[in-house]
Design a protein around this motif. Sequence first.
Motif, PDB file in Angstrom:
ATOM      1  N   MET A   1       1.586  12.705  -9.020  1.00  0.00           N
ATOM      2  CA  MET A   1       0.757  13.910  -8.857  1.00  0.00           C
ATOM      3  C   MET A   1       0.858  14.437  -7.427  1.00  0.00           C
ATOM      4  SD  MET A   1      -2.765  13.270 -11.036  1.00  0.00           S
ATOM      5  CE  MET A   1      -3.400  14.879 -10.520  1.00  0.00           C
ATOM      6  N   PRO A   2       1.967  15.096  -7.099  1.00  0.00           N
ATOM      7  CA  PRO A   2       2.154  15.593  -5.727  1.00  0.00           C
ATOM      8  C   PRO A   2       1.151  16.661  -5.322  1.00  0.00           C
ATOM      9  CG  PRO A   2       3.837  16.478  -7.199  1.00  0.00           C
ATOM     10  CD  PRO A   2       3.117  15.419  -7.967  1.00  0.00           C
ATOM     11  N   GLN A   3       0.464  17.247  -6.303  1.00  0.00           N
ATOM     12  CA  GLN A   3      -0.499  18.300  -5.987  1.00  0.00           C
ATOM     13  C   GLN A   3      -1.831  17.764  -5.472  1.00  0.00           C
ATOM     14  OE1 GLN A   3       0.509  17.344  -8.988  1.00  0.00           O
ATOM     15  NE2 GLN A   3      -0.926  17.853 -10.641  1.00  0.00           N
ATOM     16  N   MET A   4      -2.022  16.453  -5.472  1.00  0.00           N
ATOM     17  CA  MET A   4      -3.276  15.910  -4.949  1.00  0.00           C
ATOM     18  C   MET A   4      -3.394  16.216  -3.456  1.00  0.00           C
ATOM     19  SD  MET A   4      -3.949  12.265  -6.912  1.00  0.00           S
ATOM     20  CE  MET A   4      -2.350  11.513  -6.550  1.00  0.00           C
ATOM     21  N   PRO A   5      -4.574  16.619  -2.984  1.00  0.00           N
ATOM     22  CA  PRO A   5      -4.759  16.950  -1.570  1.00  0.00           C
ATOM     23  C   PRO A   5      -4.310  15.850  -0.613  1.00  0.00           C
ATOM     24  CG  PRO A   5      -6.620  17.744  -2.811  1.00  0.00           C
ATOM     25  CD  PRO A   5      -5.779  16.959  -3.776  1.00  0.00           C
ATOM     26  N   SER A   6      -4.559  14.597  -0.961  1.00  0.00           N
ATOM     27  CA  SER A   6      -4.133  13.504  -0.089  1.00  0.00           C
ATOM     28  C   SER A   6      -2.616  13.443   0.020  1.00  0.00           C
ATOM     29  CB  SER A   6      -4.670  12.166  -0.600  1.00  0.00           C
ATOM     30  OG  SER A   6      -6.060  12.058  -0.355  1.00  0.00           O
ATOM     31  N   CYS A   7      -1.918  13.900  -1.014  1.00  0.00           N
ATOM     32  CA  CYS A   7      -0.452  13.900  -0.979  1.00  0.00           C
ATOM     33  C   CYS A   7       0.070  15.042  -0.112  1.00  0.00           C
ATOM     34  CB  CYS A   7       0.104  13.989  -2.394  1.00  0.00           C
ATOM     35  SG  CYS A   7      -0.336  12.540  -3.402  1.00  0.00           S
ATOM     36  N   THR A   8      -0.652  16.148  -0.079  1.00  0.00           N
ATOM     37  CA  THR A   8      -0.310  17.218   0.858  1.00  0.00           C
ATOM     38  C   THR A   8      -0.529  16.728   2.282  1.00  0.00           C
ATOM     39  OG1 THR A   8      -0.900  18.968  -0.716  1.00  0.00           O
ATOM     40  CG2 THR A   8      -0.848  19.573   1.610  1.00  0.00           C
TER      41      THR A   8
ATOM     42  N   MET B   1      -9.351   8.602  -8.655  1.00  0.00           N
ATOM     43  CA  MET B   1      -8.235   8.614  -9.601  1.00  0.00           C
ATOM     44  C   MET B   1      -7.899   7.174 -10.027  1.00  0.00           C
ATOM     45  SD  MET B   1      -7.100  11.651 -10.306  1.00  0.00           S
ATOM     46  CE  MET B   1      -6.920  13.336  -9.724  1.00  0.00           C
ATOM     47  N   GLN B   2      -8.908   6.376 -10.318  1.00  0.00           N
ATOM     48  CA  GLN B   2      -8.695   4.957 -10.564  1.00  0.00           C
ATOM     49  C   GLN B   2      -7.986   4.648 -11.873  1.00  0.00           C
ATOM     50  OE1 GLN B   2     -11.974   2.379  -9.765  1.00  0.00           O
ATOM     51  NE2 GLN B   2     -12.117   3.024  -7.642  1.00  0.00           N
ATOM     52  N   GLY B   3      -7.780   5.649 -12.701  1.00  0.00           N
ATOM     53  CA  GLY B   3      -7.031   5.435 -13.920  1.00  0.00           C
ATOM     54  C   GLY B   3      -5.525   5.429 -13.696  1.00  0.00           C
ATOM     55  N   MET B   4      -5.095   5.836 -12.495  1.00  0.00           N
ATOM     56  CA  MET B   4      -3.665   5.882 -12.190  1.00  0.00           C
ATOM     57  C   MET B   4      -3.174   4.504 -11.730  1.00  0.00           C
ATOM     58  SD  MET B   4      -3.385   9.580 -10.241  1.00  0.00           S
ATOM     59  CE  MET B   4      -1.580   9.582 -10.305  1.00  0.00           C
ATOM     60  N   GLY B   5      -1.916   4.204 -12.053  1.00  0.00           N
ATOM     61  CA  GLY B   5      -1.360   2.894 -11.753  1.00  0.00           C
ATOM     62  C   GLY B   5      -1.394   2.539 -10.278  1.00  0.00           C
ATOM     63  N   GLY B   6      -1.181   3.526  -9.408  1.00  0.00           N
ATOM     64  CA  GLY B   6      -1.166   3.267  -7.974  1.00  0.00           C
ATOM     65  C   GLY B   6      -2.519   2.862  -7.415  1.00  0.00           C
ATOM     66  N   CYS B   7      -3.568   3.075  -8.185  1.00  0.00           N
ATOM     67  CA  CYS B   7      -4.920   2.700  -7.745  1.00  0.00           C
ATOM     68  C   CYS B   7      -5.363   1.357  -8.317  1.00  0.00           C
ATOM     69  CB  CYS B   7      -5.937   3.771  -8.171  1.00  0.00           C
ATOM     70  SG  CYS B   7      -5.834   5.329  -7.253  1.00  0.00           S
ATOM     71  N   ALA B   8      -4.505   0.706  -9.089  1.00  0.00           N
ATOM     72  CA  ALA B   8      -4.901  -0.502  -9.814  1.00  0.00           C
ATOM     73  C   ALA B   8      -5.412  -1.607  -8.891  1.00  0.00           C
ATOM     74  CB  ALA B   8      -3.732  -1.016 -10.653  1.00  0.00           C
ATOM     75  N   THR B   9      -4.665  -1.882  -7.811  1.00  0.00           N
ATOM     76  CA  THR B   9      -5.089  -2.944  -6.898  1.00  0.00           C
ATOM     77  C   THR B   9      -6.369  -2.548  -6.177  1.00  0.00           C
ATOM     78  OG1 THR B   9      -2.831  -3.738  -6.564  1.00  0.00           O
ATOM     79  CG2 THR B   9      -4.440  -4.286  -4.859  1.00  0.00           C
TER      80      THR B   9
ATOM     81  N   VAL C   1       0.848  -1.196   0.000  1.00  0.00           N
ATOM     82  CA  VAL C   1       0.000   0.000   0.000  1.00  0.00           C
ATOM     83  C   VAL C   1       0.882   1.244   0.000  1.00  0.00           C
ATOM     84  CG1 VAL C   1      -1.834   1.257   1.197  1.00  0.00           C
ATOM     85  CG2 VAL C   1      -1.818  -1.243   1.232  1.00  0.00           C
ATOM     86  N   THR C   2       1.954   1.216   0.806  1.00  0.00           N
ATOM     87  CA  THR C   2       2.899   2.339   0.870  1.00  0.00           C
ATOM     88  C   THR C   2       3.507   2.605  -0.505  1.00  0.00           C
ATOM     89  OG1 THR C   2       3.468   1.865   3.166  1.00  0.00           O
ATOM     90  CG2 THR C   2       5.040   3.174   1.918  1.00  0.00           C
ATOM     91  N   MET C   3       3.904   1.547  -1.191  1.00  0.00           N
ATOM     92  CA  MET C   3       4.482   1.702  -2.521  1.00  0.00           C
ATOM     93  C   MET C   3       3.490   2.347  -3.481  1.00  0.00           C
ATOM     94  SD  MET C   3       6.652  -1.838  -3.068  1.00  0.00           S
ATOM     95  CE  MET C   3       6.961  -1.427  -4.786  1.00  0.00           C
ATOM     96  N   ASP C   4       2.228   1.946  -3.395  1.00  0.00           N
ATOM     97  CA  ASP C   4       1.218   2.510  -4.292  1.00  0.00           C
ATOM     98  C   ASP C   4       0.953   3.981  -3.987  1.00  0.00           C
ATOM     99  OD1 ASP C   4       0.923   0.251  -5.799  1.00  0.00           O
ATOM    100  OD2 ASP C   4      -0.830  -0.511  -4.717  1.00  0.00           O
ATOM    101  N   VAL C   5       0.888   4.314  -2.697  1.00  0.00           N
ATOM    102  CA  VAL C   5       0.678   5.718  -2.310  1.00  0.00           C
ATOM    103  C   VAL C   5       1.855   6.568  -2.774  1.00  0.00           C
ATOM    104  CG1 VAL C   5       0.507   7.312  -0.365  1.00  0.00           C
ATOM    105  CG2 VAL C   5      -0.828   5.197  -0.362  1.00  0.00           C
ATOM    106  N   ASN C   6       3.067   6.072  -2.575  1.00  0.00           N
ATOM    107  CA  ASN C   6       4.251   6.814  -3.018  1.00  0.00           C
ATOM    108  C   ASN C   6       4.257   6.993  -4.534  1.00  0.00           C
ATOM    109  OD1 ASN C   6       5.229   7.081  -0.414  1.00  0.00           O
ATOM    110  ND2 ASN C   6       6.556   5.308  -0.530  1.00  0.00           N
ATOM    111  N   MET C   7       3.844   5.956  -5.257  1.00  0.00           N
ATOM    112  CA  MET C   7       3.760   6.047  -6.714  1.00  0.00           C
ATOM    113  C   MET C   7       2.784   7.137  -7.133  1.00  0.00           C
ATOM    114  SD  MET C   7       2.388   3.197  -9.469  1.00  0.00           S
ATOM    115  CE  MET C   7       3.282   1.886  -8.653  1.00  0.00           C
ATOM    116  N   LEU C   8       1.624   7.159  -6.477  1.00  0.00           N
ATOM    117  CA  LEU C   8       0.603   8.152  -6.798  1.00  0.00           C
ATOM    118  C   LEU C   8       1.082   9.574  -6.516  1.00  0.00           C
ATOM    119  CD1 LEU C   8      -2.400   6.171  -5.307  1.00  0.00           C
ATOM    120  CD2 LEU C   8      -2.213   6.861  -7.714  1.00  0.00           C
ATOM    121  N   CYS C   9       1.735   9.742  -5.372  1.00  0.00           N
ATOM    122  CA  CYS C   9       2.146  11.091  -4.963  1.00  0.00           C
ATOM    123  C   CYS C   9       3.399  11.566  -5.687  1.00  0.00           C
ATOM    124  CB  CYS C   9       2.349  11.132  -3.446  1.00  0.00           C
ATOM    125  SG  CYS C   9       0.788  11.021  -2.529  1.00  0.00           S
ATOM    126  N   THR C  10       4.157  10.634  -6.240  1.00  0.00           N
ATOM    127  CA  THR C  10       5.273  11.024  -7.102  1.00  0.00           C
ATOM    128  C   THR C  10       4.739  11.514  -8.437  1.00  0.00           C
ATOM    129  OG1 THR C  10       6.797   9.445  -6.065  1.00  0.00           O
ATOM    130  CG2 THR C  10       7.362  10.210  -8.268  1.00  0.00           C
TER     131      THR C  10
END
Length: 264
Positions: free
Chosen positions: A61-68, A103-111, A50-59
Amino acid sequence: TSHRMAAKLISVTALLLLHSAAGALLDDCKADPSNATCANSADFYPDSAVTMDVNMLCTAMPQMPSCTIKLLCEADTIAASSGQCGNWNLLTGICSTEYGENMQGMGGCATYKEICVSGSVVDSCSDATKKGPAELITTAEAKDAAVEYCKANPDVEFDVAPIEMAATAGGSMDMGMRRAMTKVCEDCTSTRCTMSVTILAHACKGDMTPSYCQELKKTCDANQNLDYLCTYDSDSAAAPRLSRFVLVLSFLSALMSLAMGPRL
């Protein structure tokens, strides 16, 4: 020596078998998340994944509110006890179609996309403590609001130390206490605004009445645990809620004044 080598070989083999079993179960649960064997997400989608997927997502699109929120949690500006700093909280805040940004089209959301569907028995998908913030402002809403603010205030400077201490120093006190005045609107355009949520947190602090604050206000009205992002008073009868970061600075300033003694 031969016994130690044999023991290491057995340990490595056991780990490989466990990894292989978890991978097989993940494939099975992606195919049919309603299967009873998928009830415990940790068995096939461990926190490290899960950590890897979150890091992938925030790398990406760092501007996403969840990444802030992720950065603020790492800086301990949003407390771990808030219930918003867990990897599943961050993941659902980005990926969920129900209470996330979809954002289910992003790779980090695949699982997440495959295991958290209607009829799923995966525990983390329905666990209320693992949801993202209610009414969380979206990336697009935050960008549009920040752009609106920046058009009227192009040269504004903010102290972004709470973000920088997480992003560049792992939350060290030295970085946290350093003033990091930044012209935040320089990189905020209609196509991309990396610090949009930070801009709004500063711009709306103490006054949520401007039009560009309305989406952030919805987030803050729905959550009582997002320090720094919501440092305004959503209840006119209540005292303003200051971020813990500001409180620490105020406390240290008072100590310094006491140490220096009265001026003559």
